[in-house]
Design a protein around this motif. Structure first.
Motif, PDB file in Angstrom:
ATOM      1  N   UNK A 185       0.841  -1.198   0.000  1.00 43.24           N
ATOM      2  CA  UNK A 185       0.000   0.000   0.000  1.00 43.24           C
ATOM      3  C   UNK A 185       0.875   1.246   0.000  1.00 43.24           C
ATOM      4  N   UNK A 186       0.471   2.242  -0.776  1.00 39.99           N
ATOM      5  CA  UNK A 186       1.251   3.477  -0.891  1.00 39.99           C
ATOM      6  C   UNK A 186       0.326   4.677  -0.750  1.00 39.99           C
ATOM      7  N   UNK A 187       0.736   5.657   0.049  1.00 45.80           N
ATOM      8  CA  UNK A 187      -0.065   6.867   0.266  1.00 45.80           C
ATOM      9  C   UNK A 187       0.663   8.142  -0.157  1.00 45.80           C
ATOM     10  N   UNK A 188       1.930   8.020  -0.521  1.00 45.87           N
ATOM     11  CA  UNK A 188       2.719   9.212  -0.865  1.00 45.87           C
ATOM     12  C   UNK A 188       2.525   9.593  -2.335  1.00 45.87           C
ATOM     13  N   UNK A 189       1.991  10.796  -2.563  1.00 41.79           N
ATOM     14  CA  UNK A 189       1.790  11.258  -3.939  1.00 41.79           C
ATOM     15  C   UNK A 189       3.106  11.400  -4.688  1.00 41.79           C
TER      16      UNK A 189
END
Length: 74
Positions: free
Chosen positions: A44-48
């Protein structure tokens, strides 16, 4: 899995989401990431601003799975 070619060394995740037609705007990319709907290389990735390089795999809920490719040879 769709192949998305980039012409530079890397592409930022929010720019990639627009290029792949998963979202029309950067603001929507931010919301999609905050919802945990994006995985990069299975995590999972949340960094734009996460930099994606050729060979990276991106999964987007409701949009599909993609692999980053470098520039095509002439």
């Amino acid at each position: 899995m769709k192949i998305i070619s980039i012409s530079s060394e890397y592409i930022k995740l929010d720019q990639f989401l627009k290029l792949a037609d998963c979202v029309p705007t950067g603001g929507m990319a931010k919301a999609l990431l905050a919802d945990g709907a994006v995985k990069v290389n299975g995590e999972a990735e949340e960094r734009r601003g996460r930099k994606l390089y050729p060979g990276d795999k991106v999964e987007v809920e409701g949009c599909g799975a993609f692999q980053i490719a470098g520039p095509k040879a002439p």
